[in-house]
Design a protein around this motif. Structure first.
Motif, mmCIF file in Angstrom:
data_model
loop_
_atom_site.group_PDB
_atom_site.id
_atom_site.type_symbol
_atom_site.label_atom_id
_atom_site.label_comp_id
_atom_site.label_asym_id
_atom_site.label_seq_id
_atom_site.Cartn_x
_atom_site.Cartn_y
_atom_site.Cartn_z
ATOM 1 N N PHE A 1 -2.584 21.538 -1.628
ATOM 2 C CA PHE A 1 -2.119 20.716 -2.908
ATOM 3 C C PHE A 1 -0.194 20.360 -2.595
ATOM 4 C CE2 PHE A 1 -0.884 18.293 -6.524
ATOM 5 C CZ PHE A 1 -1.460 17.272 -6.010
ATOM 6 N N VAL A 2 0.359 20.922 -3.512
ATOM 7 C CA VAL A 2 1.426 21.641 -3.155
ATOM 8 C C VAL A 2 2.192 20.615 -2.450
ATOM 9 C CG1 VAL A 2 4.346 21.954 -3.142
ATOM 10 C CG2 VAL A 2 2.364 22.522 -4.976
ATOM 11 N N ILE A 3 1.488 21.146 -0.297
ATOM 12 C CA ILE A 3 2.119 20.661 0.635
ATOM 13 C C ILE A 3 1.451 19.392 1.160
ATOM 14 C CG2 ILE A 3 2.056 20.993 3.240
ATOM 15 C CD1 ILE A 3 2.184 24.239 2.087
ATOM 16 N N SER A 4 0.236 19.070 0.941
ATOM 17 C CA SER A 4 -0.039 17.782 0.840
ATOM 18 C C SER A 4 0.362 15.962 0.539
ATOM 19 C CB SER A 4 -1.426 17.530 1.375
ATOM 20 O OG SER A 4 -2.271 18.296 -0.590
ATOM 21 N N ASP A 5 1.177 17.118 -1.046
ATOM 22 C CA ASP A 5 1.677 15.870 -1.651
ATOM 23 C C ASP A 5 3.136 15.749 -1.308
ATOM 24 O OD1 ASP A 5 1.178 14.279 -4.771
ATOM 25 O OD2 ASP A 5 2.776 15.859 -5.008
ATOM 26 N N ALA A 6 3.630 17.115 -0.782
ATOM 27 C CA ALA A 6 4.969 16.536 -0.375
ATOM 28 C C ALA A 6 4.666 15.353 0.853
ATOM 29 C CB ALA A 6 6.060 17.716 -0.083
ATOM 30 N N SER B 1 3.061 13.439 2.087
ATOM 31 C CA SER B 1 2.565 11.987 1.947
ATOM 32 C C SER B 1 4.013 11.269 0.617
ATOM 33 C CB SER B 1 1.152 11.851 0.961
ATOM 34 O OG SER B 1 1.079 12.671 -0.140
ATOM 35 N N LEU B 2 4.221 12.220 -0.116
ATOM 36 C CA LEU B 2 5.533 11.733 -0.362
ATOM 37 C C LEU B 2 6.555 10.863 0.666
ATOM 38 C CD1 LEU B 2 7.188 10.522 -3.016
ATOM 39 C CD2 LEU B 2 7.587 12.738 -2.942
ATOM 40 N N ILE B 3 6.742 12.053 1.478
ATOM 41 C CA ILE B 3 8.047 11.646 2.395
ATOM 42 C C ILE B 3 7.372 11.228 3.673
ATOM 43 C CG2 ILE B 3 9.061 12.757 4.599
ATOM 44 C CD1 ILE B 3 8.618 15.601 2.754
ATOM 45 N N VAL C 1 0.738 -0.786 0.074
ATOM 46 C CA VAL C 1 -0.102 0.185 0.315
ATOM 47 C C VAL C 1 1.120 1.132 -0.437
ATOM 48 C CG1 VAL C 1 -1.603 1.019 1.781
ATOM 49 C CG2 VAL C 1 -2.391 -0.675 1.333
ATOM 50 N N ALA C 2 2.137 1.259 0.711
ATOM 51 C CA ALA C 2 3.032 2.590 0.352
ATOM 52 C C ALA C 2 3.815 2.709 -0.271
ATOM 53 C CB ALA C 2 4.004 2.398 1.861
ATOM 54 N N THR C 3 3.690 1.444 -0.859
ATOM 55 C CA THR C 3 4.672 1.670 -2.638
ATOM 56 C C THR C 3 3.653 2.075 -3.500
ATOM 57 O OG1 THR C 3 5.677 0.041 -1.978
ATOM 58 C CG2 THR C 3 5.350 0.559 -4.036
ATOM 59 N N LEU C 4 2.704 1.372 -2.897
ATOM 60 C CA LEU C 4 1.100 2.043 -4.437
ATOM 61 C C LEU C 4 1.029 3.773 -4.513
ATOM 62 C CD1 LEU C 4 -0.756 -0.691 -4.330
ATOM 63 C CD2 LEU C 4 0.240 0.446 -6.136
ATOM 64 N N ILE C 5 0.263 4.699 -3.373
ATOM 65 C CA ILE C 5 0.233 5.938 -2.349
ATOM 66 C C ILE C 5 2.113 6.294 -2.839
ATOM 67 C CG2 ILE C 5 1.023 7.354 -0.671
ATOM 68 C CD1 ILE C 5 -1.228 4.745 1.149
ATOM 69 N N ALA C 6 2.938 5.986 -2.591
ATOM 70 C CA ALA C 6 4.452 6.466 -3.098
ATOM 71 C C ALA C 6 4.652 6.538 -4.400
ATOM 72 C CB ALA C 6 5.601 5.733 -2.518
ATOM 73 N N ILE D 1 1.807 6.513 -6.514
ATOM 74 C CA ILE D 1 0.700 8.296 -7.218
ATOM 75 C C ILE D 1 0.989 8.692 -7.164
ATOM 76 C CG2 ILE D 1 -2.036 8.791 -6.712
ATOM 77 C CD1 ILE D 1 -2.178 5.534 -7.222
ATOM 78 N N VAL D 2 1.713 9.540 -5.733
ATOM 79 C CA VAL D 2 2.080 11.020 -5.302
ATOM 80 C C VAL D 2 3.088 11.518 -5.972
ATOM 81 C CG1 VAL D 2 3.141 11.888 -3.431
ATOM 82 C CG2 VAL D 2 0.780 10.922 -2.654
ATOM 83 N N PHE D 3 4.408 10.748 -6.857
ATOM 84 C CA PHE D 3 5.305 10.823 -7.617
ATOM 85 C C PHE D 3 4.901 11.518 -8.555
ATOM 86 C CE2 PHE D 3 8.460 10.122 -10.575
ATOM 87 C CZ PHE D 3 9.483 10.761 -9.622
#
Length: 82
Positions: A60-65, A67-69, A23-28, A30-32
């Motif tokens: 959006f940019v902050i939440s994307d960063a 979640s990616l981190i 799940v973490a890999t899929l999220i990373a 999609i977020v990337f």
């Protein structure tokens, strides 16, 4: 005194860890991809996002960063302890 074996618990933990890592890999992933395709698109003349002055783009940019981190950190932690 002999050590107690928890084979059932270890098996359950490995199964949980594999599922969570998937799940973490899929999220990373999609977020990337979302980091490069901003909402609204880009101006073809200047290459600047259309919504650059909107506060929602900053959110959006902050939440994307974040979640990616966090998803990347959890993947690395699971690799370390696997």
């Amino acid at each position: 005194m002999q050590p107690v074996k928890h084979t059932a618990l270890v098996t359950k933990g490995e199964s949980w860890m594999k599922n969570y890592m998937l799940v973490a890999t899929l999220i990373a992933t999609i977020v990337f991809a979302a980091a490069f395709t901003l909402p609204g698109g880009y101006s073809q003349n200047t290459g600047i996002p259309f919504f650059r002055s909107e506060p929602s783009l900053l959110i959006f940019v902050i939440s994307d960063a974040v979640s990616l981190i966090s998803s990347s950190a959890s993947i690395l932690i699971f690799f370390f302890f696997w």
